[in-house]
Design an enzyme around this catalytic site. Sequence first.
Site: not given
Lengths: 434, 434
Positions: A82, A161, A168, A183, A187
């Site tokens: 990621h 999320d 947010r 978040s 995922k």
Amino acid sequence: MNIVEIIKKKRDGSVLSDREINWLVISYIKGTVTDYQFSAFLMAAFINGMNNEETSSLTNAMLYSGKVIDLSSVKGAKIDKHSTGGVGDKTSLILAPIVAAAGVNVPMISGRGLGHSGGTLDKLESIPGFRTDLTLREYKSVIKKCGAVLIGQTKDIAPADKLIYSLRDVTATVESIPFITGSIMSKKLAEGIDGLVLDVKTGSGAFMKDLKSAKALAESLINTAKLFNKKVMAFITDMNQPLGNSIGNWLEVYESIKVLQGEKVDDLLEVSLNLSGAMIYLGGKSESLDEGIDISKAMIESGNAFNKFREIVKLQGGNLTYIDNPDKYPKPKYKVEIKAKKPGYITEINNYEIGMSALELGAGRKTKEEKIDPKAGIIFNCKIGDYVKKNFKFAELFTDNKKVIEIVEARVSNAVIISNEKSRKPKLIKTILT
Amino acid sequence: MNIVEIIKKKRDGSVLSDREINWLVISYIKGTVTDYQFSAFLMAAFINGMNNEETSSLTNAMLYSGKVIDLSSVKGAKIDKHSTGGVGDKTSLILAPIVAAAGVNVPMISGRGLGHSGGTLDKLESIPGFRTDLTLREYKSVIKKCGAVLIGQTKDIAPADKLIYSLRDVTATVESIPFITGSIMSKKLAEGIDGLVLDVKTGSGAFMKDLKSAKALAESLINTAKLFNKKVMAFITDMNQPLGNSIGNWLEVYESIKVLQGEKVDDLLEVSLNLSGAMIYLGGKSESLDEGIDISKAMIESGNAFNKFREIVKLQGGNLTYIDNPDKYPKPKYKVEIKAKKPGYITEINNYEIGMSALELGAGRKTKEEKIDPKAGIIFNCKIGDYVKKNFKFAELFTDNKKVIEIVEARVSNAVIISNEKSRKPKLIKTILT
């Protein structure tokens, strides 16, 4: 449980229990906790913080708001990467085939471009026919066949999320490390992975502008991954200038193809090899990160990585014509060269501006509804520390949209500072955390 | 202006401008700023605070969300009193006629009971026929005729307060000095007053449990009053035990009548005279607080204060029969005596419990819809520091509701601590701030 009492606890700086956080998230999804109550909680937690256990509880509650994919039927390790996003960051396209070729599965659920930062899905979709909206059955089938799969978020994955992020976004509670961690990790954990390599970007083109906050985020992500018993390694990498030379969806696919075919795009290659090396290492196919890097290099040299890329594209419905003959890809209507106004050293690049300029040319979206032009973007021919002569063609803009050219030209030009004083190249890989 | 940027500023501890706060409140009333955004702002401001200027801006925006009454056609000074509420606090009923009799106008807009704390409106409405829902025209007419008027909140007065309070109540943002200040002052400033005397209660039966927070609230209220060019004086008074001996609506009216007729209920009289003295002083009818107190005493002795009370009741539609013959008032079905289980000194009273017990007997509401029983309540025959013998009848409960008696009996009994050690009477007037 009582929502007002829970908000009060966080408001007064207390630590919430796993049960309380779970109840809060579930109640919010059910609608028994309202938007205005959840936003009061968000602000209290934003200001007073959440510790590792709380962050892990939040992640867990968000994760189990949806489906957790079971990849136990897929043989071998499953490792994902990621990145927190940046300008010209196309490493996913390079490392997924490398790592899969090395025998480690890469089940990758990616996002779209956001503001100045590009998105893997948008890049992949510039390949005609490429489907990122596979069903979970297709997702498993592709990874079983070729060891890698790259799809987009489905509504089954961590639905909390999406709901929480939307809130947010409009309540000034985005830049919170616990929320960002929840978040990202909810995922990623839903993908069914065994391990995760993190690329936390820092610099003018990153969401985390300074090293300190990048490190804090990396540590929070690592802590959470560990609390979920996942193997993890984090790289903090420079995002003060574009990674590689291309920005824009097809341009980045093209550059990735060239790298997979052995072209040496220094910075892009270095980051890609480190990340793929780490994935191979976490996947148990090397004894060390360095050995993982060596294996990665071998995968490129042997042609296995490029072949794997073709395989992925084919299995996900993409047209191989342009992969094999990238020059046949449709050309943008306009190409504009930007030249250095004076000779000197490139001392600074406002990378956010470069990313936003690419967006303006058509490579990104200003609203969710806007369509992306896959051909649009920027080729950026210089790096911080380079010496350039006057009139050096340091950037080329590509677009179909004549209206924006003048503004973007000025914007890119102003984003690059040329000075008489020599300047140092920023360190590309700032630190590695485990 | 951008709501997210404004929330972000407060989130990060910056000071908001008058323009920003005004825009925020107006936009919230219009609905262009949502509940969830306003609650994020509330939480940020709760935690990070607001300075005097911001509090004054908030008050101003709330004030001008509605009508500001113009009392310029009423001759003489207009001075009101506000109390933060407590148990047995019926000073408004005593001081309004005293001050009006002394030639200073008292335009008073009061509230209803809230939790353990009684409300002036509920007390007045125990007088059959007494109307607290006068129109603004009637409000002006009554004050012109007799120098005092006591009504309830109208929907024209500071409508933002009702809206914001409802949101605070469900988002754990009630106990904030800037918000409490805005709520109190926006309503008081709308009355058309020249000055305000504040009675900030502290102790077990007060909203501000400790002296420090009571002082902080008093200072905030004083600062805001001054920024609006109002004369102001604040008393911090003890609320560790009921004020006077009666708790409950008609019981408190009855006790007020007795005080206005010259009965010496020590603590109640002392607080009432100080507050009325301050109002007379701020209204320019005395040279000092002490002289104001002397004038107040004279108003009681001369009978003018009681006559003024009759006048107010009559002008607001109340039936004078019970004012002149309180013993004719309907009697509650049940009367229960509570006796001391052992001899000793009263060292502590949980005054919150006493207030809640009165509510349970019927003197207050648990939900907005509940009806009050004007006859219900408690007569409390002892004070902290008193020595009581075994079986001393320290409290009497009055109610029509048999079901609650047993529980309330235990509750009142447990709320009073009797000990062998001598204990000091708490100081009634802790401090005076100007």
